[in-house]
Structure formats: structure tokens, C-alpha cells
Design an enzyme around this catalytic site. Structure first.
Site, mmCIF file in Angstrom:
data_model
loop_
_atom_site.group_PDB
_atom_site.id
_atom_site.type_symbol
_atom_site.label_atom_id
_atom_site.label_comp_id
_atom_site.label_asym_id
_atom_site.label_seq_id
_atom_site.Cartn_x
_atom_site.Cartn_y
_atom_site.Cartn_z
ATOM 1 N N LYS A 44 0.844 -1.209 0.000
ATOM 2 C CA LYS A 44 0.000 0.000 0.000
ATOM 3 C C LYS A 44 0.875 1.254 0.000
ATOM 4 O O LYS A 44 2.080 1.179 0.271
ATOM 5 C CB LYS A 44 -0.896 -0.018 1.247
ATOM 6 C CG LYS A 44 -0.125 0.099 2.552
ATOM 7 C CD LYS A 44 -1.004 -0.194 3.762
ATOM 8 C CE LYS A 44 -0.211 -0.073 5.053
ATOM 9 N NZ LYS A 44 -0.937 -0.647 6.195
ATOM 10 N N TYR A 85 15.183 31.403 5.412
ATOM 11 C CA TYR A 85 13.982 32.021 5.994
ATOM 12 C C TYR A 85 14.124 32.158 7.510
ATOM 13 O O TYR A 85 14.584 31.229 8.185
ATOM 14 C CB TYR A 85 12.762 31.131 5.759
ATOM 15 C CG TYR A 85 12.197 31.143 4.361
ATOM 16 C CD1 TYR A 85 11.732 32.321 3.773
ATOM 17 C CD2 TYR A 85 12.095 29.958 3.643
ATOM 18 C CE1 TYR A 85 11.192 32.307 2.501
ATOM 19 C CE2 TYR A 85 11.552 29.935 2.362
ATOM 20 C CZ TYR A 85 11.098 31.126 1.797
ATOM 21 O OH TYR A 85 10.565 31.106 0.548
HETATM 22 C C1 LIG Z 1 -0.193 -1.600 6.888
HETATM 23 C C2 LIG Z 1 -0.730 -2.861 7.415
HETATM 24 C C3 LIG Z 1 0.117 -3.948 7.674
HETATM 25 C C4 LIG Z 1 1.614 -3.884 7.536
HETATM 26 O O1 LIG Z 1 2.196 -3.400 8.717
HETATM 27 P P1 LIG Z 1 3.780 -3.334 8.866
HETATM 28 O O2 LIG Z 1 4.047 -2.909 10.246
HETATM 29 O O3 LIG Z 1 4.265 -2.363 7.857
HETATM 30 O O4 LIG Z 1 4.281 -4.709 8.587
HETATM 31 C C5 LIG Z 1 -0.468 -5.141 8.067
HETATM 32 N N1 LIG Z 1 -1.807 -5.244 8.213
HETATM 33 C C6 LIG Z 1 -2.640 -4.204 7.990
HETATM 34 C C7 LIG Z 1 -4.103 -4.382 8.182
HETATM 35 C C8 LIG Z 1 -2.131 -2.979 7.606
HETATM 36 O O5 LIG Z 1 -2.956 -1.947 7.403
#
Ligand SMILES: *Cc1c(COP(=O)(O)O)cnc(C)c1O
Length: 382
Positions: free
Chosen positions: A41, A271
Site C-alpha cells: 500500500k 527564511y
Molecule cells: C499496513 C498494514 C500492515 C503492515 O504493517 P507493517 O508494520 O508495515 O508490517 C499489516 N496489516 C494491515 C491491516 C495494515 O494496514
């Protein structure tokens, strides 16, 4: 990305061999009898979902997860054929696209399930879904304590096949909170038993994210969901003081010096004039700023690597430029390589280092590398 385009020299190198190494390393660590889902993702936490998923699929990954329908379609269009789970639920109007692209939704309300069931029935299709149980994360999921009634209703939706049941840990990274992690596990186990009593036996039953998979062998169940560790992140997300698989950082962030000048003792930079030179100084300007994902909170705090030495950030990080003090790196010149994240000679800066200085976690650092930073892929097999 136009690789043949003479673009501004600020780029992220994505080492696909390191990605493959991490995947196999974690696989061996959790045991070859446990399936590993690759969570890609958010554009694979900023690393590029298409290229990462292609390489992982070539290395044997059979199940992927994304957050949104759009992310899932992007992977299908890129030729990923294995299972793709969409973690972010189902939104109005999306059912035909799930069916067209053979994407598997993770559902967590009865309304979603009923809508998906009706759409599948209309096409005469049997639709694989996963359902999420909230065992204490408090974000999304059918609540564990009301699950018996929900399961009863889900079992009547005959065009849906519950192929997976999942839950999500809140504190798997904190061993001092093991009681809560174990409570979540037993609530989940209870929900799985309720489903089984109604004849539902999902292929996948899973709870563990990266810290869950690494730190809690009792949480691996049949499948673990791996994000961070695949990208070599976790220095700040895995518990300290335990055995962990060997991991290699996958992303390096680099640029080149755009300009060098000498400023006199007492002159200010940037800045707000937050940096005042306390000696005659040589300042290098680097074409990277907060739009590129370099947090403004690194103003007067971060450091880059130039010619194998650390150069402190001086003044504010602005949208497109950052200034560093190279007075002690006399050979620094325009065009020299600048490493913002990564290794150069003996020096290394990790995403975890940026995270610590800016009060966040490494995931947010790599996710935040902006869209105008081209990703350059290193490593074979793509
Ligand atoms: C993002 C996510 C993961 C992965 O988590 P990590 O700590 O990056 O391994 C696993 N399960 C769900 C439901 C997630 O949203």
C-alpha cells in the site's frame, strides 16, 4: 518517470535486490510453513508499488495487500496476477470494479458485505472476501464482542466466500504490553471459532504485521502481513533487544550540490534567519526540500553525507532547497553527490535517523518522499 529526461538531480534509489533479500530473510525467520503477504500500500511505502510487487511476485509472493481500490487496479494493470487484498473497505460505486479486476476486498460492515453479495449474485459470481475483526485496535473491523450475531448474518450471504479472517495488533512493537497483544489474540481466536461453528473455514487467518510476525511467534498463525520489514525498515518499529531477521534498507535518497558559496562570520542563511554563521563558512545548497519529503523539522537539525563526511543542515529546510555547512569538507564542489538517506563510504543515514529527529517513525519518512522525486530501480529480475 522519464529516465532519459535531464531532470533535476534529486532521486530515490530503490534496491530491488535488497527488497528480495528482506523478503527471503523474514520468510526464513518466521518459518517456511508460514505464508507471507506483501503489503505494498501507499506506493509500497514510497518505494514504488509496481516495481516492488513485480519483483516480489517473481520471488514467490502469492498474496499482496494495498489500501485502496485504485492501488489494486494499478497493480492489475501492471500485470500482477496473484491475489490482491484491498484493506481499505468498499465505497459506493466500487463493487463492479472489484469484480472486473478480481480484487479481494477486506470488509468490516454488514452493509459492505450485503452490497458486495448483491453485486456478485447479479453476475452469477462467487466472490472471495476477507473480513476484519476489531479485537482492540479500535480502527476498523467487526467488533469481537458482537461477532456471533454478525457471523450468523454473513453466513447467509451465499455469493460471498469468506476466504480470510484478519485482525490487527495495536502494540505488537511493545513487549511491555504483551498482555494486551495476548488479549487481542484470544479475542481473535474466539471469533475464528464462532465462524467455524457456522461452517466458515477461511484459507487465511492472520493477525501479524511486521512487529507481530517478528516478535510474537504465537501470532504468526498461517499467514503474516509484512510491510515495513520488506523495505528494511523497523529499526524503530521492531522491539529492541530481541532476535530479528537481517534486513537491508531498500531506499536511498540522493541529490547533488547546486551551488557553493562562502559567507562571512555573522551572516544568516535562509527564511527566518534561524542560522547565523559563527565563523566564515562554506555553504552548499542542495535541490531538495519539504515537497520532496525532507521534513521542515530537520531545519538546523539534520545532516547529509558529502564526500564521505557528514554536513549539518543549516537554516530552514524550504520547499525546494536545503543548505548545509561544508566548511569542514574542503573538496566539496558543485555537482558532488549528496546522500540524504543511505550509505556513502563509512557514513550512513537511515530513514530511522530522520524519523527520530522529527518525532515520527521510519514508515512516514519513506512514504513521504514526494512524487516529483524519481525512483530509480537497482537490481535484476524486473
Ligand atoms: C499496513 C498494514 C500492515 C503492515 O504493517 P507493517 O508494520 O508495515 O508490517 C499489516 N496489516 C494491515 C491491516 C495494515 O494496514
Amino acid at each position: 518517470m522519464h529516465t532519459d529526461f535531464p531532470h533535476r538531480p534529486t532521486w530515490a534509489e530503490i534496491d530491488l535486490d535488497a527488497l528480495a533479500f528482506n523478503m527471503h530473510s523474514v520468510r526464513r525467520f518466521v518459518g517456511e510453513n508460514i505464508d507471507c503477504m506483501a503489503v505494498v500500500k501507499a506506493d509500497a511505502y514510497g518505494h514504488g508499488a509496481i516495481e516492488c510487487a513485480r519483483r516480489l511476485e517473481a520471488e514467490g509472493t502469492s498474496i499482496f495487500a494495498v489500501a485502496t481500490l485504485e492501488e489494486g487496479i494499478e497493480l492489475r494493470d501492471a500485470g500482477i496476477t496473484n491475489t490482491i487484498l484491498v484493506l481499505g473497505g468498499l465505497w459506493p460505486g466500487q463493487t463492479p470494479l472489484f469484480l472486473d479486476h478480481h480484487l479481494t476486498p477486506v470488509l468490516f460492515t454488514l452493509e459492505q458485505a450485503e452490497e458486495m453479495n448483491a453485486a456478485a449474485a447479479e453476475r452469477g459470481r462467487q466472490m472471495n472476501i476477507h473480513i476484519k475483526i476489531d479485537t482492540g485496535m479500535g480502527r476498523v473491523g467487526f467488533r469481537w464482542d458482537g461477532f456471533a450475531e454478525v457471523a450468523e448474518r454473513l453466513s447467509k450471504l451465499t455469493s460471498l466466500n469468506i476466504d480470510g479472517m484478519m485482525s490487527h495488533f495495536a502494540v505488537a512493537d511493545d513487549l511491555a504490553a504483551n498482555d494486551f497483544t495476548n488479549t487481542q489474540l484470544s479475542r481473535f481466536d474466539e471469533a475464528v471459532k464462532i465462524a467455524a461453528s457456522l461452517g466458515t473455514h477461511p484459507t487465511y487467518i492472520d493477525m501479524a504485521n511486521s512487529p507481530g510476525a517478528v516478535a510474537h511467534s504465537n501470532a504468526r498463525l498461517g499467514l503474516v502481513r509484512l510491510g515495513g520489514v520488506l523495505y528494511g525498515l523497523g529499526g524503530d518499529v521492531l522491539p529492541a533487544g530481541i532476535d530479528v531477521p537481517k534486513l537491508k534498507p531498500v531506499m536511498s535518497l540522493r541529490s547533488r550540490i547546486a551551488m557553493i558559496k562562502t559567507v562571512s562570520n555573522g551572516e544568516s542563511i535562509g527564511y527566518g534567519r534561524t542560522f547565523i554563521a559563527e565563523r566564515d563558512s562554506v555553504i552548499a545548497t542542495v535541490p531538495i526540500g519539504y515537497h520532496d519529503g525532507l521534513s521542515r523539522a530537520l531545519s538546523n537539525k539534520g545532516r547529509f553525507i558529502i564526500n564521505g563526511k557528514f554536513a549539518p543542515v543549516v537554516g530552514g529546510v524550504s520547499m525546494d532547497w536545503t543548505t548545509v555547512d561544508v566548511t569542514d569538507i574542503p573538496k566539496a564542489s558543485v555537482g558532488d553527490l549528496v546522500t540524504i538517506i543511505g550509505k556513502e563510504h563509512e557514513c550512513e543515514i537511515k530513514a530511522e535517523d530522520h524519523a527520530k529527529l522529527t518525532d515520527t517513525i521510519s514508515y512516514e519518512i519513506t512514504c513521504g518522499i514526494g512524487p516529483r522525486v524519481p525512483r530509480i530501480y537497482l537490481g535484476g529480475k524486473n
